[in-house]
Design a protein around this motif. Structure first.
Motif, PDB file in Angstrom:
ATOM      1  N   ASN A 156       0.826  -1.211   0.000  1.00 25.19           N
ATOM      2  CA  ASN A 156       0.000   0.000   0.000  1.00 25.19           C
ATOM      3  C   ASN A 156       0.858   1.257   0.000  1.00 25.19           C
ATOM      4  OD1 ASN A 156      -2.255  -1.646   0.089  1.00 25.19           O
ATOM      5  ND2 ASN A 156      -2.479  -1.499   2.313  1.00 25.19           N
ATOM      6  N   ASN A 157       1.950   1.246   0.758  1.00 22.75           N
ATOM      7  CA  ASN A 157       2.820   2.422   0.814  1.00 22.75           C
ATOM      8  C   ASN A 157       3.482   2.693  -0.536  1.00 22.75           C
ATOM      9  OD1 ASN A 157       2.228   2.772   3.536  1.00 22.75           O
ATOM     10  ND2 ASN A 157       3.989   1.582   4.235  1.00 22.75           N
ATOM     11  N   ARG A 159       2.296   1.743  -3.462  1.00 18.28           N
ATOM     12  CA  ARG A 159       1.221   2.187  -4.355  1.00 18.28           C
ATOM     13  C   ARG A 159       0.913   3.665  -4.141  1.00 18.28           C
ATOM     14  NH1 ARG A 159      -4.202   0.164  -2.280  1.00 18.28           N
ATOM     15  NH2 ARG A 159      -3.608   1.797  -0.793  1.00 18.28           N
ATOM     16  N   ASP A 160       0.804   4.088  -2.882  1.00 18.26           N
ATOM     17  CA  ASP A 160       0.480   5.479  -2.584  1.00 18.26           C
ATOM     18  C   ASP A 160       1.609   6.419  -3.009  1.00 18.26           C
ATOM     19  OD1 ASP A 160      -1.878   4.578  -1.524  1.00 18.26           O
ATOM     20  OD2 ASP A 160      -1.186   4.610   0.555  1.00 18.26           O
ATOM     21  N   SER A 163       1.387   6.708  -6.817  1.00 19.98           N
ATOM     22  CA  SER A 163       0.224   7.505  -7.194  1.00 19.98           C
ATOM     23  C   SER A 163       0.399   8.970  -6.823  1.00 19.98           C
ATOM     24  CB  SER A 163      -1.031   6.939  -6.519  1.00 19.98           C
ATOM     25  OG  SER A 163      -2.152   7.746  -6.794  1.00 19.98           O
ATOM     26  N   GLY A 164       0.930   9.223  -5.627  1.00 20.78           N
ATOM     27  CA  GLY A 164       1.082  10.600  -5.184  1.00 20.78           C
ATOM     28  C   GLY A 164       2.072  11.390  -6.021  1.00 20.78           C
ATOM     29  N   THR A 209      -7.262   7.486  -8.858  1.00 21.08           N
ATOM     30  CA  THR A 209      -6.919   6.322  -8.026  1.00 21.08           C
ATOM     31  C   THR A 209      -6.059   5.359  -8.827  1.00 21.08           C
ATOM     32  OG1 THR A 209      -7.801   4.401  -6.858  1.00 21.08           O
ATOM     33  CG2 THR A 209      -9.108   5.262  -8.676  1.00 21.08           C
TER      34      THR A 209
END
Length: 383
Positions: A156-157, A159-160, A163-164, A209
């Motif tokens: 998740n980290n 991925r974020d 994306s960020g 997203t």
């Protein structure tokens, strides 16, 4: 009689110490006295590896040919040199990600188990087998949940972060560069940074997203029409996220695998065999990969908690147990005899003293009566 009755009815506490008891002696004492038995440990901090063993069994896909080099080579040899959303282009990457999931989960468990085994189990006194297993299972469940949560959070980290920062994927599945207009100074086309929009299921923009997905399919090279939709398998903004939302439905179906093989022209030969639906599993074919990741791709755990090994490492120097009961007949008789013996001694000395006192008093009375009698005789004689 009063003393005997009181001594037989009064409650007394009996304490017994057993030095250096072996496990069999401890077990016998615990069955008899339960929580009244205490055995202080010589070693109060015991490494969990000394009495706990954990062996994970992973999902069958992690042992199958679908995560091995032969299957990946078969898919990679079928891909063309152009970037495409076709399964023949992305299939090798998707299954390479699946293989990475299995490998990463195995490495994570291997590394975390070393930390778990080196953790000290603290107990001042020897724990009975049931209590030891309950506390150990609590530690094991905490270890499993913590390790799985950290494992999923790492994905998740990443991925974020991607994306960020709007980083491009290697296949340009989330963002792409498109020429917008021609510029005379300098003479070049201006390129715009455009996010990818997926229309199935629903409309999803990768700019909003990174979890947008699209069913993986095999398309006609000329018309682009969909020839085959691979059940349960997705592509999307990020192939890792798409694989997390995919499932193994097609891998359990030999017909589905045969259809894929029919449309793939690969220079590498491979005989695909579907996963067995008869293998006992707590998952089903429609369980998504992300659910497997939350369980570290583990199908089951073999747990072994050895109370004997724990007891040997604890090494109690002694055991103490206390019981509350009544005085036995031997104690009552002994106490009564002691009391009677004491009373005899006391009465012996008291009797001597009392007799002497009585004799002294009786001697004085006799002397007084004698003197009175003599005085009366003297008075008569003198008349």
């Amino acid at each position: 009689m009063i003393f005997c009755t009181y001594t037989s009815l009064v409650s007394v506490t009996h304490t017994t110490v057993v030095d250096a008891p072996i496990l069999e002696v401890y077990s016998s004492l615990y069955q008899k006295y339960g929580t009244k038995l205490t055995c202080p440990c010589t070693n109060i901090a015991i490494a969990q590896r000394d009495f706990i063993t954990l062996i994970p069994t992973f999902h069958q896909v992690c042992y199958s040919d679908f995560v091995k080099k032969s299957w990946l080579s078969y898919l990679n040899a079928a891909s063309d040199k152009y970037l495409s959303s076709d399964f023949r282009s992305q299939g090798g990457l998707l299954f390479q990600i699946l293989a990475s999931f299995c490998r990463l989960s195995q490495d994570t468990i291997k590394n975390s188990l070393n930390k778990f085994y080196s953790t000290r189990f603290i107990s001042n006194d020897v724990l009975d087998e049931d209590l030891l297993k309950n506390q150990s299972r609590s530690h094991i469940e905490t270890y499993k949940s913590t390790t799985a949560r950290e494992f999923v959070n790492s994905f998740n980290n990443i991925r974020d972060a991607i994306s960020g920062n709007q980083l491009l994927s290697g296949f340009l599945t989330n963002f792409d560069f498109k020429p917008s207009k021609y510029s005379s100074e300098p003479q070049a086309y201006l390129v715009s940074y455009v996010s990818t929009v997926y229309n199935m299921p629903g409309r999803c923009n990768c700019d909003d997203t990174p979890s947008c997905i699209f069913p993986a399919s095999i398309n006609d090279n000329n018309t682009g029409h969909v020839i085959l939709v691979v059940p349960g398998l997705y592509t999307g903004c990020l192939l890792v996220e798409a694989m997390r939302q995919s499932n193994l439905q097609c891998l359990y179906n030999q017909t589905c695998l045969n259809e894929i093989k029919k449309h793939i022209r690969s220079s590498v030969s491979f005989n695909s065999t579907a996963l067995s639906s008869f293998v006992p599993s707590r998952y089903n074919a429609s369980t998504d990969i992300n659910q497997l990741l939350t369980e570290l791709m583990v199908e089951s755990w073999i747990e072994n908690i050895s109370h004997a090994s724990y007891y040997n490492r604890c090494q109690p120097a002694h055991c103490v147990y206390t019981i509350v009961g009544k005085n036995n007949a031997i104690y009552i008789i002994t106490a009564l005899l002691s009391l009677l013996g004491g009373l005899c001694k006391v009465l012996y000395f008291l009797t001597l003293i009392v007799v002497k006192i009585i004799r002294r008093r009786r001697g004085k009375i006799v002397s007084i009566k004698f003197l009175v009698g003599m005085s009366e005789i003297y008075s008569i004689l003198t008349l």
